[in-house]
Design a protein around this motif. Structure first.
Motif: not given
Length: 173
Positions: A11-14, A58-65
């Motif tokens: 969902a955070l990817v979206q 930090n889910p957002r940072a995890y996603l971008f990493r």
């Protein structure tokens, strides 16, 4: 990571899709490759499911990493493929100075055409031309040697040159 955490990341990817796409497009230089990497990111997140045990602070940072790491993997694979498809150039020490076979063939054909043009000349014209071009005698020297005028030597040379030029033009098409 639980299935819920995995679906939260999807969902955070979206939510951050455009930001991820911009980041990856800058990094990869191609929007369609960036979209492919985001798709790979979604596949990886689904594959993780409940296998990951550490909580993500930090889910957002995890996603971008994770997206950045996938882009790096893609670039490495692309370089490896490129190296495989494009072998290193031949070092100068190994390069051959000989002309290509088709160049040699073309020059041989031109030489044969010149020989035919010279052979087709009248005997006196051929003699004057050969003395001038291959012996290196000047026009006055040829005139003295053959007992003809310098003007006649010049005419013979011009005629021979014109015939050679015409034969080569016919050959070159």
């Amino acid at each position: 990571m639980s299935d819920a955490a995995s679906s939260d990341l999807l969902a955070l990817v979206q939510v951050h899709y455009q930001d991820l796409l911009r980041l990856l497009t800058r990094r990869l230089g191609c929007a369609s490759l960036a979209a492919d990497v985001v798709q790979d990111l979604c596949v990886r997140l689904r594959e993780l499911g409940g296998d990951a045990s550490a909580a993500i602070a930090n889910p957002r940072a995890y996603l971008f990493r994770m997206a950045g790491n996938l882009a790096t993997d893609h670039q490495r694979r692309a370089r490896a493929i490129q190296r495989h498809l494009s072998p290193d150039p031949v070092p100068d020490a190994l390069a051959c100075d000989r002309p290509a076979a088709d160049d040699v063939l073309h020059q041989r054909q031109r030489l044969l055409a010149l020989r035919a043009a010279i052979d087709a000349l009248p005997p006196r014209c051929r003699e004057v031309f050969l003395l001038h071009r291959f012996t290196g005698l000047s026009h006055p020297e040829i005139a003295r040697r053959l007992g003809i005028s310098v003007s006649m030597v010049e005419k013979h040379v011009q005629r021979a040159m014109a015939q050679c030029r015409d034969h080569l033009r016919r050959l070159d098409g």
